[in-house]
Design an enzyme around this catalytic site. Sequence first.
Site, mmCIF file in Angstrom:
data_model
loop_
_atom_site.group_PDB
_atom_site.id
_atom_site.type_symbol
_atom_site.label_atom_id
_atom_site.label_comp_id
_atom_site.label_asym_id
_atom_site.label_seq_id
_atom_site.Cartn_x
_atom_site.Cartn_y
_atom_site.Cartn_z
ATOM 1 N N VAL A 1 73.743 1.743 -25.325
ATOM 2 C CA VAL A 1 74.998 2.440 -25.018
ATOM 3 C C VAL A 1 74.810 3.559 -23.985
ATOM 4 O O VAL A 1 75.670 4.397 -23.799
ATOM 5 C CB VAL A 1 75.657 3.003 -26.309
ATOM 6 C CG1 VAL A 1 76.088 1.893 -27.231
ATOM 7 C CG2 VAL A 1 74.702 3.964 -27.048
ATOM 8 N N GLN B 1 63.177 -10.031 -13.006
ATOM 9 C CA GLN B 1 64.330 -10.825 -12.546
ATOM 10 C C GLN B 1 65.085 -11.407 -13.755
ATOM 11 O O GLN B 1 65.139 -10.753 -14.776
ATOM 12 C CB GLN B 1 63.900 -11.934 -11.561
ATOM 13 C CG GLN B 1 63.442 -11.411 -10.199
ATOM 14 C CD GLN B 1 62.015 -10.924 -10.189
ATOM 15 O OE1 GLN B 1 61.128 -11.576 -10.669
ATOM 16 N NE2 GLN B 1 61.789 -9.762 -9.614
ATOM 17 N N ALA C 1 60.825 -6.653 -8.190
ATOM 18 C CA ALA C 1 61.461 -6.088 -9.389
ATOM 19 C C ALA C 1 61.660 -4.582 -9.231
ATOM 20 O O ALA C 1 60.920 -3.922 -8.520
ATOM 21 C CB ALA C 1 60.585 -6.364 -10.607
ATOM 22 N N GLY C 2 62.671 -4.085 -9.917
ATOM 23 C CA GLY C 2 62.885 -2.644 -9.947
ATOM 24 C C GLY C 2 63.266 -2.281 -11.366
ATOM 25 O O GLY C 2 64.385 -2.516 -11.784
ATOM 26 N N HIS C 3 62.308 -1.793 -12.127
ATOM 27 C CA HIS C 3 62.553 -1.509 -13.538
ATOM 28 C C HIS C 3 62.687 -0.007 -13.756
ATOM 29 O O HIS C 3 61.749 0.742 -13.512
ATOM 30 C CB HIS C 3 61.414 -2.085 -14.391
ATOM 31 C CG HIS C 3 61.379 -3.588 -14.382
ATOM 32 N ND1 HIS C 3 60.317 -4.317 -14.840
ATOM 33 C CD2 HIS C 3 62.305 -4.486 -13.986
ATOM 34 C CE1 HIS C 3 60.594 -5.614 -14.712
ATOM 35 N NE2 HIS C 3 61.777 -5.731 -14.196
ATOM 36 N N LYS D 1 66.260 -4.729 -18.656
ATOM 37 C CA LYS D 1 65.067 -5.191 -19.389
ATOM 38 C C LYS D 1 64.056 -4.073 -19.583
ATOM 39 O O LYS D 1 63.427 -3.969 -20.624
ATOM 40 C CB LYS D 1 64.344 -6.305 -18.602
ATOM 41 C CG LYS D 1 65.078 -7.585 -18.491
ATOM 42 C CD LYS D 1 64.328 -8.560 -17.619
ATOM 43 C CE LYS D 1 64.214 -8.140 -16.169
ATOM 44 N NZ LYS D 1 65.435 -8.117 -15.406
ATOM 45 N N ASP E 1 68.348 -7.309 -13.299
ATOM 46 C CA ASP E 1 68.942 -5.968 -13.436
ATOM 47 C C ASP E 1 69.744 -5.807 -14.724
ATOM 48 O O ASP E 1 70.715 -5.057 -14.770
ATOM 49 C CB ASP E 1 69.852 -5.639 -12.226
ATOM 50 C CG ASP E 1 69.148 -5.865 -10.916
ATOM 51 O OD1 ASP E 1 67.995 -5.436 -10.802
ATOM 52 O OD2 ASP E 1 69.747 -6.482 -10.015
ATOM 53 N N ASP F 1 78.693 0.708 -22.759
ATOM 54 C CA ASP F 1 79.398 1.981 -22.554
ATOM 55 C C ASP F 1 80.149 2.023 -21.218
ATOM 56 O O ASP F 1 81.041 2.846 -21.038
ATOM 57 C CB ASP F 1 78.403 3.151 -22.614
ATOM 58 C CG ASP F 1 77.257 2.951 -21.649
ATOM 59 O OD1 ASP F 1 76.524 1.947 -21.807
ATOM 60 O OD2 ASP F 1 77.100 3.759 -20.713
ATOM 61 N N ARG G 1 48.452 -24.033 -2.184
ATOM 62 C CA ARG G 1 46.998 -23.825 -2.242
ATOM 63 C C ARG G 1 46.434 -23.130 -1.014
ATOM 64 O O ARG G 1 45.313 -23.345 -0.595
ATOM 65 C CB ARG G 1 46.277 -25.149 -2.544
ATOM 66 C CG ARG G 1 46.578 -25.602 -3.962
ATOM 67 C CD ARG G 1 46.506 -27.064 -4.176
ATOM 68 N NE ARG G 1 47.515 -27.769 -3.414
ATOM 69 C CZ ARG G 1 47.689 -29.079 -3.438
ATOM 70 N NH1 ARG G 1 46.902 -29.823 -4.165
ATOM 71 N NH2 ARG G 1 48.635 -29.648 -2.736
ATOM 72 N N THR H 1 64.641 -16.570 -7.111
ATOM 73 C CA THR H 1 63.349 -16.044 -6.718
ATOM 74 C C THR H 1 62.347 -17.205 -6.844
ATOM 75 O O THR H 1 62.731 -18.329 -7.174
ATOM 76 C CB THR H 1 62.965 -14.804 -7.560
ATOM 77 O OG1 THR H 1 61.817 -14.199 -6.954
ATOM 78 C CG2 THR H 1 62.665 -15.142 -9.016
HETATM 79 P P1 IMP Z 1 63.063 -12.506 -3.747
HETATM 80 O O1 IMP Z 1 62.611 -12.483 -5.155
HETATM 81 O O2 IMP Z 1 62.800 -11.209 -3.016
HETATM 82 O O3 IMP Z 1 62.540 -13.691 -2.992
HETATM 83 O O4 IMP Z 1 64.675 -12.663 -3.731
HETATM 84 C C1 IMP Z 1 65.321 -13.856 -4.169
HETATM 85 C C2 IMP Z 1 66.612 -13.525 -4.902
HETATM 86 O O5 IMP Z 1 66.291 -12.860 -6.123
HETATM 87 C C3 IMP Z 1 67.541 -12.581 -4.143
HETATM 88 O O6 IMP Z 1 68.882 -12.917 -4.452
HETATM 89 C C4 IMP Z 1 67.222 -11.217 -4.728
HETATM 90 O O7 IMP Z 1 68.294 -10.316 -4.617
HETATM 91 C C5 IMP Z 1 66.962 -11.597 -6.177
HETATM 92 N N1 IMP Z 1 66.066 -10.669 -6.868
HETATM 93 C C6 IMP Z 1 64.746 -10.549 -6.740
HETATM 94 N N2 IMP Z 1 64.264 -9.598 -7.551
HETATM 95 C C7 IMP Z 1 65.311 -9.118 -8.233
HETATM 96 C C8 IMP Z 1 65.460 -8.143 -9.264
HETATM 97 O O8 IMP Z 1 64.502 -7.529 -9.745
HETATM 98 N N3 IMP Z 1 66.716 -7.922 -9.717
HETATM 99 C C9 IMP Z 1 67.797 -8.631 -9.245
HETATM 100 N N4 IMP Z 1 67.709 -9.555 -8.303
HETATM 101 C C10 IMP Z 1 66.477 -9.802 -7.798
#
Ligand code: IMP
Length: 431
Positions: free
Chosen positions: A416, A224, A39-41, A16, A13, A333, A142, A239
């Site tokens: 910023v 991540q 991920a959340g971009h 990126k 977070d 900022d 596997r 992760t």
């Molecule tokens: P998982 O990737 O869902 O298995 O989560 C494992 C750890 O990674 C947890 O603490 C999640 O909150 C963190 N995590 C996974 N994806 C993200 C991300 O995109 N941003 C921030 N933390 C993440």
Amino acid sequence: MKNTVVVGAQWGDEGKAKITDLLAEYADVIIRYQGGCNAGHTVVVNNETYKFHLIPSGVLYKDKFCFIGAGTVIHPETFLKETEDLKKRGVDLSGLKISPLATVTLPYHIDIDGISENTSGKNKIGTTKKGIGPTYSDKTGRYGIKVQDLFDKELLESRLDAILPLKNKILEKVYESKTYSKEEMLNYCEKYAEIFKPYICNEWIDKLSGFLKEDKKILFEGAQGIMLDIDYGTYPYVTSSSPIGGGAATGSGIGPTYIKNVIGVAKAYITRVGEGPFITELTDKTGETIRNIGGEFGTTTGRPRRCGWFDAVLSRYCTLVGGLTEMAITKIDVFNDFEEIKICTAYKDKRDGKIYKDYPTNINLHKYLEPVYETHKGWKTDISGAKSMEDLPQNAKNYLKRLEELIGIPIKIISVGPDREQTIILENPFK
Ligand code: IMP
């Protein structure tokens, strides 16, 4: 050769997506190399917000080759939803391609992730419950299904014959959960094979080697962050993939000798979601202020993020293991109204006063460590309109300079504000 990796240099977070989006304009090829829909971009373009989970944010530009690499895990339903939503918003997805070698997240991976988290009490990881860990476990064990397997019925049947009996035993006896018949899984896989069909890139070897021969500009998009890396992060609170710079090589199919720059993206403070150690965490009013001003709530799960001061010890560690060549500092900022800003320069063991200048990887030790801070004066000015270093107040410049000194590599991008325009690019790796 200008190929560049953008990697999170904290616990994810870091912003990126915004940096990737900016650089994507100058790149020919954008490759997402690891992770999945955890991920959340977020990218903001002309006040329009786009949230990506799996798809490289480079699709917002026309005529780019956007590739989801072999190191990723793909949840078919999320892929379908994300592509449909983007199409509805008029985004052209003709450049979007997926590797036949990516691994598929199946319904039982999501079931197992959810049950493990819900039944682990204080030992939970705090995952996103998107099936990431179980999919990667199956891949390395596997027992995984690759995207290409969905298109070969004979292979798929033999894979399911090998996988399902054991998986169902585990689901039933260990997780006390629903089991899956072969027919059910075949139908599921056939349905999603149709959805993946326009995107699968069976000719990826030819394509990638062609890009390298033509010296196309390749941008690798990490998800991540380094501190969530399966090998180098705060294990087990990590992760299951390799967000480090090296992960770009293994996850894309392009070797390390073709990578020139690795940009580590870090916020001017730090956040983390989920469980795990966080030495500079602020559980007080200051942490809450950073969370509210910075809008620190998860894009994927909506969870409030834990916030803390910038940790230079951790950043130096990320620089080493992530192979970083330069930094992008985001969200500076957020400190516009702060009287004082702190930077952690070392850790001190509360028991015996021992000072740690290097990151201790045994996380059991972290509960005994407290941050050693230095304090910087805030700038008490709105810097969200700054277009160059000259526009920044002296105290903001001092803060950045000190970060640079402590991390040991140059800061080349400063963000910023959320918009593309709100960025100071001191040096563009593609120019
Ligand atoms: P998982 O990737 O869902 O298995 O989560 C494992 C750890 O990674 C947890 O603490 C999640 O909150 C963190 N995590 C996974 N994806 C993200 C991300 O995109 N941003 C921030 N933390 C993440």
